[in-house]
Design a protein around this motif. Structure first.
Motif, PDB file in Angstrom:
ATOM      1  N   ASN A  89      30.465  62.484  79.194  1.00 21.08           N
ATOM      2  CA  ASN A  89      29.654  62.117  78.021  1.00 21.08           C
ATOM      3  C   ASN A  89      30.042  60.784  77.395  1.00 21.08           C
ATOM      4  O   ASN A  89      29.431  60.363  76.403  1.00 21.08           O
ATOM      5  CB  ASN A  89      29.698  63.227  76.962  1.00 21.08           C
ATOM      6  CG  ASN A  89      31.085  63.424  76.376  1.00 21.08           C
ATOM      7  OD1 ASN A  89      31.915  62.514  76.379  1.00 21.08           O
ATOM      8  ND2 ASN A  89      31.338  64.619  75.871  1.00 21.08           N
ATOM      9  N   HIS A  90      31.049  60.086  77.983  1.00 17.95           N
ATOM     10  CA  HIS A  90      31.486  58.845  77.341  1.00 17.95           C
ATOM     11  C   HIS A  90      32.350  58.043  78.302  1.00 17.95           C
ATOM     12  O   HIS A  90      33.494  58.400  78.545  1.00 17.95           O
ATOM     13  CB  HIS A  90      32.286  59.193  76.083  1.00 17.95           C
ATOM     14  CG  HIS A  90      32.671  58.025  75.219  1.00 17.95           C
ATOM     15  ND1 HIS A  90      32.346  57.939  73.891  1.00 17.95           N
ATOM     16  CD2 HIS A  90      33.363  56.894  75.499  1.00 17.95           C
ATOM     17  CE1 HIS A  90      32.824  56.820  73.386  1.00 17.95           C
ATOM     18  NE2 HIS A  90      33.442  56.164  74.336  1.00 17.95           N
ATOM     19  N   ALA A  91      31.795  56.959  78.854  1.00 16.68           N
ATOM     20  CA  ALA A  91      32.575  56.132  79.772  1.00 16.68           C
ATOM     21  C   ALA A  91      32.029  54.709  79.765  1.00 16.68           C
ATOM     22  O   ALA A  91      30.975  54.442  79.175  1.00 16.68           O
ATOM     23  CB  ALA A  91      32.543  56.718  81.183  1.00 16.68           C
ATOM     24  N   GLY A 317      25.584  52.763  69.943  1.00 17.27           N
ATOM     25  CA  GLY A 317      26.992  53.082  69.724  1.00 17.27           C
ATOM     26  C   GLY A 317      27.846  52.583  70.871  1.00 17.27           C
ATOM     27  O   GLY A 317      27.315  51.972  71.807  1.00 17.27           O
ATOM     28  N   GLU A 318      29.053  52.761  70.807  1.00 14.13           N
ATOM     29  CA  GLU A 318      29.841  53.613  69.939  1.00 14.13           C
ATOM     30  C   GLU A 318      30.469  52.889  68.760  1.00 14.13           C
ATOM     31  O   GLU A 318      31.062  53.543  67.917  1.00 14.13           O
ATOM     32  CB  GLU A 318      30.993  54.235  70.771  1.00 14.13           C
ATOM     33  CG  GLU A 318      31.890  53.150  71.315  1.00 14.13           C
ATOM     34  CD  GLU A 318      33.137  53.675  72.021  1.00 14.13           C
ATOM     35  OE1 GLU A 318      33.254  53.487  73.225  1.00 14.13           O
ATOM     36  OE2 GLU A 318      33.952  54.297  71.311  1.00 14.13           O
ATOM     37  N   THR A 319      30.373  51.537  68.763  1.00 15.86           N
ATOM     38  CA  THR A 319      31.010  50.833  67.654  1.00 15.86           C
ATOM     39  C   THR A 319      29.941  50.208  66.762  1.00 15.86           C
ATOM     40  O   THR A 319      28.889  49.803  67.253  1.00 15.86           O
ATOM     41  CB  THR A 319      32.022  49.773  68.163  1.00 15.86           C
ATOM     42  OG1 THR A 319      32.972  49.513  67.159  1.00 15.86           O
ATOM     43  CG2 THR A 319      31.337  48.500  68.579  1.00 15.86           C
ATOM     44  N   VAL A 359      29.459  57.445  67.222  1.00 11.86           N
ATOM     45  CA  VAL A 359      30.410  56.738  66.359  1.00 11.86           C
ATOM     46  C   VAL A 359      31.841  56.925  66.850  1.00 11.86           C
ATOM     47  O   VAL A 359      32.354  58.046  66.881  1.00 11.86           O
ATOM     48  CB  VAL A 359      30.314  57.267  64.917  1.00 11.86           C
ATOM     49  CG1 VAL A 359      31.324  56.556  64.019  1.00 11.86           C
ATOM     50  CG2 VAL A 359      28.899  57.126  64.373  1.00 11.86           C
ATOM     51  N   HIS A 360      32.487  55.825  67.219  1.00 16.60           N
ATOM     52  CA  HIS A 360      33.900  55.829  67.590  1.00 16.60           C
ATOM     53  C   HIS A 360      34.740  56.033  66.335  1.00 16.60           C
ATOM     54  O   HIS A 360      34.669  55.250  65.395  1.00 16.60           O
ATOM     55  CB  HIS A 360      34.242  54.476  68.230  1.00 16.60           C
ATOM     56  CG  HIS A 360      35.704  54.164  68.359  1.00 16.60           C
ATOM     57  ND1 HIS A 360      36.347  54.103  69.580  1.00 16.60           N
ATOM     58  CD2 HIS A 360      36.654  53.889  67.436  1.00 16.60           C
ATOM     59  CE1 HIS A 360      37.617  53.794  69.391  1.00 16.60           C
ATOM     60  NE2 HIS A 360      37.834  53.652  68.111  1.00 16.60           N
ATOM     61  N   ALA A 361      35.491  57.127  66.288  1.00 13.20           N
ATOM     62  CA  ALA A 361      36.375  57.387  65.145  1.00 13.20           C
ATOM     63  C   ALA A 361      37.526  58.228  65.674  1.00 13.20           C
ATOM     64  O   ALA A 361      37.311  59.284  66.247  1.00 13.20           O
ATOM     65  CB  ALA A 361      35.642  58.147  64.041  1.00 13.20           C
ATOM     66  N   SER A 391      32.666  60.301  68.331  1.00 14.81           N
ATOM     67  CA  SER A 391      33.408  60.198  69.581  1.00 14.81           C
ATOM     68  C   SER A 391      34.902  60.147  69.326  1.00 14.81           C
ATOM     69  O   SER A 391      35.337  59.457  68.404  1.00 14.81           O
ATOM     70  CB  SER A 391      33.012  58.920  70.320  1.00 14.81           C
ATOM     71  OG  SER A 391      32.060  59.199  71.318  1.00 14.81           O
ATOM     72  N   HIS A 392      35.647  60.840  70.172  1.00 16.04           N
ATOM     73  CA  HIS A 392      37.108  60.884  70.163  1.00 16.04           C
ATOM     74  C   HIS A 392      37.683  61.815  69.084  1.00 16.04           C
ATOM     75  O   HIS A 392      38.270  62.848  69.407  1.00 16.04           O
ATOM     76  CB  HIS A 392      37.742  59.506  70.001  1.00 16.04           C
ATOM     77  CG  HIS A 392      37.108  58.416  70.795  1.00 16.04           C
ATOM     78  ND1 HIS A 392      36.720  58.564  72.097  1.00 16.04           N
ATOM     79  CD2 HIS A 392      36.781  57.137  70.476  1.00 16.04           C
ATOM     80  CE1 HIS A 392      36.197  57.430  72.533  1.00 16.04           C
ATOM     81  NE2 HIS A 392      36.195  56.566  71.557  1.00 16.04           N
ATOM     82  N   VAL A 393      37.501  61.480  67.795  1.00 22.25           N
ATOM     83  CA  VAL A 393      38.002  62.229  66.618  1.00 22.25           C
ATOM     84  C   VAL A 393      39.315  62.946  66.925  1.00 22.25           C
ATOM     85  O   VAL A 393      39.450  64.155  66.680  1.00 22.25           O
ATOM     86  CB  VAL A 393      36.933  63.176  66.039  1.00 22.25           C
ATOM     87  CG1 VAL A 393      35.932  62.428  65.194  1.00 22.25           C
ATOM     88  CG2 VAL A 393      36.232  64.004  67.091  1.00 22.25           C
ATOM     89  N   SER A 452      35.649  61.303  79.412  1.00 22.48           N
ATOM     90  CA  SER A 452      36.886  60.582  79.726  1.00 22.48           C
ATOM     91  C   SER A 452      37.138  59.391  78.804  1.00 22.48           C
ATOM     92  O   SER A 452      38.258  59.170  78.354  1.00 22.48           O
ATOM     93  CB  SER A 452      36.830  60.074  81.167  1.00 22.48           C
ATOM     94  OG  SER A 452      35.789  59.104  81.290  1.00 22.48           O
ATOM     95  N   ASP A 453      36.164  58.554  78.538  1.00 24.56           N
ATOM     96  CA  ASP A 453      36.325  57.229  77.915  1.00 24.56           C
ATOM     97  C   ASP A 453      36.896  56.233  78.934  1.00 24.56           C
ATOM     98  O   ASP A 453      37.570  55.273  78.583  1.00 24.56           O
ATOM     99  CB  ASP A 453      37.229  57.324  76.673  1.00 24.56           C
ATOM    100  CG  ASP A 453      37.100  56.094  75.771  1.00 24.56           C
ATOM    101  OD1 ASP A 453      37.951  55.927  74.870  1.00 24.56           O
ATOM    102  OD2 ASP A 453      36.183  55.289  75.989  1.00 24.56           O
ATOM    103  N   ALA A 454      36.696  56.547  80.236  1.00 23.56           N
ATOM    104  CA  ALA A 454      37.179  55.658  81.315  1.00 23.56           C
ATOM    105  C   ALA A 454      36.485  54.296  81.257  1.00 23.56           C
ATOM    106  O   ALA A 454      35.411  54.185  80.669  1.00 23.56           O
ATOM    107  CB  ALA A 454      36.894  56.331  82.664  1.00 23.56           C
TER     108      ALA A 454
END
Ligand SMILES: [Zn+2]
Length: 555
Positions: A89-91, A317-319, A359-361, A391-393, A452-454
């Motif tokens: 869901n996030h790379a 997003g994410e920033t 949203v990256h947080a 995202s991330h939190v 992952s955020d790879a």
């Protein structure tokens, strides 16, 4: 006298078999398997039938067999396990296309000695002067033999004729002598903003450059790759992702991302050569109020969902405002009123467009400030329908859950601790055992999913993410997380739940009739192997839209 009811029943059976008989036969039947459907009942079937791009039936061998016709191909799974294709869901794979085939990847390499041998082997194949690159996705803590940093001397010894650049997440790079020269770093070079060139007693650069600013400058000097080569690189990257088990992912752009990274995907999509479904949010990184003005114009022009089920924009997003893009290497963050005012302008513009926002947080300060701003926006423009997502939190707490529920927000949690676990513990102490709080979120009933955020801050392999979520371990074997979940919960979070983030829950994420036949035939049983073996699972075959896009033997 047959009753009315039995007459009706007879009629229904007649009709059903007529419909059955009328339905064209399946193109392909996979049978004698353990088909983990990940449907709502988490049911396990023996066989699956596919017609065209979609699943037409799952169930017992005998029932599914009824859909066979003279031209139906059959694959005997011999008890093999099948799961839905994994959705990350996030790379940041679109940006990674640039150097993908040239890169040496240390994803999952737990021996520092082997890591150096991989560089040496790459240098042997390289033309003199060609860059040898390892662009993130590793940490010194994953190595079990030694966690020592890399020296210019040892890199010179294994690659004397090639510039070498090793990117360590976003806080350090290592270079050899040829690399320093290629980056234009010598005794007189000034430290870049937000970075430091480490020097020895004689003032010579040691090859180590610390700080996000140094990483940014070094990466910026690698040069752009021509479009035609990017297209070739994109094909290779998608094949490699298929080999890891990824059939769909959501791209979040990333530092230095520009619209030119869309072009190779647009071309491959137009040529119908996509083998991974890519849904992306638009990344922009405004750093000043003036740059926010420009970013707002692009948000105004953005039209999500003009693509297809292979390549499509899902939102933004994410920033939002780069000065508030927090980092997990600082103890805490406190967004200023001025910076939040810029952040708010961007969020409001996305809300006005009634668009999805990611949203990256990561840290408390960001989570609290962003939640308060979104609650304020929500008063005039309810965001529930747009699936706004955090995202991330990593430092999410129970007190945040009700607020997120009221807003109808969702959560993405990411496996950065697979390589950053020790780093998290160094900065946050035992609190890091709760970062991110997988169990808290799993039990919250708030929509959430795994990713992952790879490729810079995490390796790309989804089975590492599943393994970490179930065992709480990082690569190299150290225990870094206590908030673990079951393997069923982890699999749901990496498949069906993630279809929600890409607005395709009716088409993706589980093996059920009507959904795309995106699936993996595994080399071992995800539900039965020892938990520690989950990271070693490999697909034998990957299928996307009923088409085989990877087969182990054909690699
Ligand atoms: Zn992020």
């Amino acid at each position: 006298m047959p009753t009315m009811r039995s007459a009706l029943l007879g009629l229904c059976v007649l009709l059903a078999s007529a419909v059955h008989a009328a339905a064209p036969p399946a193109d392909l039947i996979l049978h004698n398997g353990r088909i983990v459907t990940v449907d709502e009942r988490f049911s396990i079937a023996q066989a699956i039938a596919i017609r065209g791009e979609r699943v037409v039936s799952v169930g017992r061998n005998a029932d599914v067999e009824k859909l066979a016709g003279p031209s139906t191909r059959r694959v005997d799974l011999r008890g093999r396990t099948v799961i839905p294709g994994l959705i990350d869901n996030h790379a940041h794979f679109m940006r990674a296309v640039e150097y993908w085939p040239e890169e040496v990847r240390w994803d999952g390499v737990t021996s520092r000695k082997q890591a150096l041998e991989m560089i040496a082997a790459r240098a042997k194949r390289a033309k003199p002067g060609e860059w040898i690159l390892v662009l993130g996705g590793w940490s010194l803590d994953q190595f079990t033999d030694s966690q020592a940093g890399f020296t210019r001397e040892e890199l010179d010894a294994i690659a004397p004729d090639n510039p070498v650049l090793l990117q360590l997440i976003y806080f350090r790079v290592y270079a050899n002598t040829r690399g320093l020269a290629a980056l234009g770093v010598d005794a007189g070079t000034k430290d870049p903003a937000g970075g430091r060139i480490e020097r020895d007693a004689a003032g010579q650069a040691t090859g180590v450059m610390n700080g996000g600013g140094a990483v940014r400058v070094a990466l910026g000097k690698l040069g752009e790759v021509a479009h035609t080569r990017m297209v070739g690189n994109a094909r290779v990257m998608m094949r490699d992702l298929n080999a890891l088990g990824i059939t769909t992912y959501q791209d979040m752009g990333g530092r230095g991302f520009t619209p030119r990274y869309f072009e190779p995907m647009r071309e491959l999509d137009a040529k119908r050569e996509m083998t991974v479904r890519i849904f992306y949010n638009l990344w922009q990184e405004p750093e000043t109020p003036a740059q926010v003005d420009a970013a707002l114009a692009n948000i105004k022009a953005l039209k999500p969902f003009q693509g297809n089920d292979w390549f499509d924009n899902t939102g933004y997003g994410e920033t939002l405002y780069f000065p508030l893009h927090d980092s997990t290497l600082v103890k805490e963050t406190k967004p200023s009123v001025e910076a939040m005012a810029q952040w708010r302008r961007v969020a409001q513009a996305v809300a006005d467009k009634r668009m999805h926002l990611n949203v990256h947080a990561q840290l408390r300060g960001s989570i609290e400030s962003f939640l308060a701003a979104i609650e304020d926006i929500d008063k005039t423009t309810p965001v529930r329908a747009f699936r706004w997502t955090f995202s991330h939190v990593d430092q999410l707490e129970a007190q945040d859950l009700d607020r997120l529920r009221r807003l109808g927000m969702a959560i993405q949690l990411h496996s950065r601790p697979t390589i950053q676990g020790v780093l998290f513990h160094n900065v946050y102490g035992d609190k890091a055992y709760e970062m991110p709080p997988l169990k808290l979120v799993q039990d919250s009933a708030i929509p959430w999913g795994l990713g992952s955020d790879a490729t810079a801050v995490t390796p790309s392999n989804p089975f590492y993410t599943l393994w970490w979520a179930v065992t709480g371990k990082m690569l190299g074997g150290r225990q870094v997380l206590k908030q673990t979940i079951t393997r069923e919960e982890a699999l749901i979070a990496h498949t069906r739940s993630n279809a929600y983030f890409v607005f395709r829950e009716g088409d993706l994420g589980s093996l059920q009739p009507g959904k795309y036949a995106d699936l993996l035939v595994l080399d071992r049983d995800y539900l039965a192997v020892p938990a520690d073996e989950i990271k070693d699972i490999k697909p034998l075959m990957t299928m996307v839209g009923g088409k085989v896009v990877y087969e182990a033997t054909s690699k």
